[in-house]
Design an enzyme around this catalytic site. Structure first.
Site, mmCIF file in Angstrom:
data_model
loop_
_atom_site.group_PDB
_atom_site.id
_atom_site.type_symbol
_atom_site.label_atom_id
_atom_site.label_comp_id
_atom_site.label_asym_id
_atom_site.label_seq_id
_atom_site.Cartn_x
_atom_site.Cartn_y
_atom_site.Cartn_z
ATOM 1 N N LYS A 9 0.831 -1.199 0.000
ATOM 2 C CA LYS A 9 0.000 0.000 0.000
ATOM 3 C C LYS A 9 0.877 1.264 0.000
ATOM 4 O O LYS A 9 2.101 1.176 0.227
ATOM 5 C CB LYS A 9 -0.913 -0.025 1.231
ATOM 6 C CG LYS A 9 -1.919 -1.200 1.224
ATOM 7 C CD LYS A 9 -2.800 -1.159 2.472
ATOM 8 C CE LYS A 9 -3.797 -2.287 2.492
ATOM 9 N NZ LYS A 9 -4.653 -2.276 3.691
ATOM 10 N N PHE A 57 -15.424 2.998 7.317
ATOM 11 C CA PHE A 57 -14.057 3.376 6.943
ATOM 12 C C PHE A 57 -13.819 3.364 5.431
ATOM 13 O O PHE A 57 -12.709 3.615 4.968
ATOM 14 C CB PHE A 57 -13.039 2.454 7.638
ATOM 15 C CG PHE A 57 -13.228 0.975 7.363
ATOM 16 C CD1 PHE A 57 -12.730 0.398 6.198
ATOM 17 C CD2 PHE A 57 -13.879 0.166 8.277
ATOM 18 C CE1 PHE A 57 -12.903 -0.951 5.937
ATOM 19 C CE2 PHE A 57 -14.057 -1.195 8.030
ATOM 20 C CZ PHE A 57 -13.564 -1.754 6.852
ATOM 21 N N ARG A 85 -1.413 -14.763 3.750
ATOM 22 C CA ARG A 85 -2.196 -14.096 4.808
ATOM 23 C C ARG A 85 -1.502 -14.278 6.162
ATOM 24 O O ARG A 85 -1.434 -13.359 6.969
ATOM 25 C CB ARG A 85 -3.617 -14.682 4.885
ATOM 26 C CG ARG A 85 -4.547 -14.278 3.768
ATOM 27 C CD ARG A 85 -4.963 -12.839 3.789
ATOM 28 N NE ARG A 85 -5.738 -12.413 4.936
ATOM 29 C CZ ARG A 85 -6.407 -11.262 5.002
ATOM 30 N NH1 ARG A 85 -6.402 -10.420 3.971
ATOM 31 N NH2 ARG A 85 -7.060 -10.912 6.073
ATOM 32 N N THR A 91 -5.234 -7.950 10.533
ATOM 33 C CA THR A 91 -5.541 -6.635 9.952
ATOM 34 C C THR A 91 -5.068 -5.495 10.852
ATOM 35 O O THR A 91 -4.500 -4.511 10.374
ATOM 36 C CB THR A 91 -7.069 -6.514 9.722
ATOM 37 O OG1 THR A 91 -7.504 -7.670 8.986
ATOM 38 C CG2 THR A 91 -7.421 -5.256 8.965
ATOM 39 N N ARG A 102 2.797 -7.122 9.085
ATOM 40 C CA ARG A 102 2.091 -6.075 9.822
ATOM 41 C C ARG A 102 2.558 -6.001 11.273
ATOM 42 O O ARG A 102 2.663 -4.913 11.847
ATOM 43 C CB ARG A 102 0.582 -6.321 9.753
ATOM 44 C CG ARG A 102 0.002 -6.012 8.356
ATOM 45 C CD ARG A 102 -1.376 -6.601 8.204
ATOM 46 N NE ARG A 102 -2.088 -6.101 7.030
ATOM 47 C CZ ARG A 102 -3.256 -6.576 6.624
ATOM 48 N NH1 ARG A 102 -3.833 -7.560 7.284
ATOM 49 N NH2 ARG A 102 -3.844 -6.069 5.552
ATOM 50 N N ASN A 112 -1.621 -0.337 7.334
ATOM 51 C CA ASN A 112 -1.087 -1.671 7.626
ATOM 52 C C ASN A 112 -0.251 -2.297 6.505
ATOM 53 O O ASN A 112 -0.103 -3.508 6.403
ATOM 54 C CB ASN A 112 -2.196 -2.602 8.120
ATOM 55 C CG ASN A 112 -3.306 -2.772 7.093
ATOM 56 O OD1 ASN A 112 -3.186 -2.330 5.958
ATOM 57 N ND2 ASN A 112 -4.386 -3.432 7.497
HETATM 58 P P1 DAT Z 1 -7.486 -7.173 5.422
HETATM 59 O O1 DAT Z 1 -6.711 -6.057 4.776
HETATM 60 O O2 DAT Z 1 -6.713 -7.819 6.538
HETATM 61 O O3 DAT Z 1 -8.038 -8.175 4.439
HETATM 62 P P2 DAT Z 1 -10.218 -6.157 5.609
HETATM 63 O O4 DAT Z 1 -10.457 -6.762 4.281
HETATM 64 O O5 DAT Z 1 -11.180 -6.489 6.703
HETATM 65 O O6 DAT Z 1 -8.746 -6.506 6.158
HETATM 66 O O7 DAT Z 1 -10.178 -4.570 5.488
HETATM 67 C C1 DAT Z 1 -9.541 -3.959 4.385
HETATM 68 C C2 DAT Z 1 -8.741 -2.782 4.875
HETATM 69 O O8 DAT Z 1 -9.622 -1.807 5.400
HETATM 70 C C3 DAT Z 1 -7.773 -3.103 6.027
HETATM 71 O O9 DAT Z 1 -6.533 -3.581 5.563
HETATM 72 C C4 DAT Z 1 -7.657 -1.776 6.697
HETATM 73 C C5 DAT Z 1 -9.037 -1.162 6.521
HETATM 74 N N1 DAT Z 1 -9.860 -1.405 7.716
HETATM 75 C C6 DAT Z 1 -10.448 -2.577 8.068
HETATM 76 N N2 DAT Z 1 -11.133 -2.462 9.217
HETATM 77 C C7 DAT Z 1 -10.979 -1.166 9.600
HETATM 78 C C8 DAT Z 1 -11.428 -0.396 10.702
HETATM 79 N N3 DAT Z 1 -12.187 -0.934 11.652
HETATM 80 N N4 DAT Z 1 -11.054 0.904 10.742
HETATM 81 C C9 DAT Z 1 -10.289 1.464 9.806
HETATM 82 N N5 DAT Z 1 -9.827 0.787 8.731
HETATM 83 C C10 DAT Z 1 -10.164 -0.507 8.621
HETATM 84 MG MG MG Z 2 -9.484 -8.023 2.974
#
Ligand code: DAT
Ligand code: MG
Length: 149
Positions: A9, A57, A85, A91, A102, A112
């Site tokens: 990212k 978000f 993963r 996350t 991470r 992250n």
């Molecule tokens: P991941 O990236 O582990 O697959 P995700 O698909 O649930 O996680 O979410 C995508 C992205 O969105 C994550 O990398 C960061 C952001 N994100 C997720 N949950 C969040 C939250 N509660 N507050 C802020 N950003 C969030």
């Molecule tokens: Mg995801």
């Protein structure tokens, strides 16, 4: 062998972590089969993160992911989706195990460092969003026989 989509990212690119992230996957033994440095358009970002459209978000996430260049990649290997993963960690970086990307390189959930596909279906979907078949190079590493039985 399974394929997965991994992206560094904008925070990871800005912080000079491209090499470290790639090194971890190379050292593990996964094979890089596609890669590009690129800006995500709003349209592409919204498509990529479509599953989160209703989340509070979402707008912040799209704003962040389009704020600077990312490195988009496809990696291949045995059980690549779940293994990558695991290497990424949870996350929320403060909950991610030390030793994961991470867990070692990040603090905030909104910064992250990496994105990785969470299932084989999302991997197929995400790879097709970012790459054409022609851009995927299915080469044979000479060390393959030392990695797989
Ligand atoms: P991941 O990236 O582990 O697959 P995700 O698909 O649930 O996680 O979410 C995508 C992205 O969105 C994550 O990398 C960061 C952001 N994100 C997720 N949950 C969040 C939250 N509660 N507050 C802020 N950003 C969030
Ligand atoms: Mg995801």
């Amino acid at each position: 062998m399974e394929r997965t989509f991994l992206a560094i990212k904008p925070d990871g690119v800005q912080r000079g972590l491209i090499g470290k992230v790639i090194s971890r996957l190379e050292e593990k033994g996964f094979k890089l089969i596609a890669m590009k440095l690129m800006y995500l358009t709003n349209e592409l970002a919204e498509k990529h993160y479509g599953e989160h459209k209703s989340k509070p978000f979402f707008n912040g996430l799209v704003g962040f992911i389009t704020s600077g260049p990312i490195v988009a990649m496809v990696w291949q290997g045995k059980d690549a989706v779940s293994a990558v993963r695991k290497m990424m960690g949870k996350t929320n970086p403060l909950e991610a195990e030390i030793g994961t990307i991470r867990g070692d390189f990040a603090i905030d959930i909104g910064r992250n460092v990496v994105h990785g596909s969470d299932s084989s279906e999302s991997a197929k979907r995400e790879i097709s969003i970012f790459f054409t078949e022609k851009e995927i190079i299915d080469w044979k590493p000479e060390i393959q026989k030392w990695l797989y039985e």
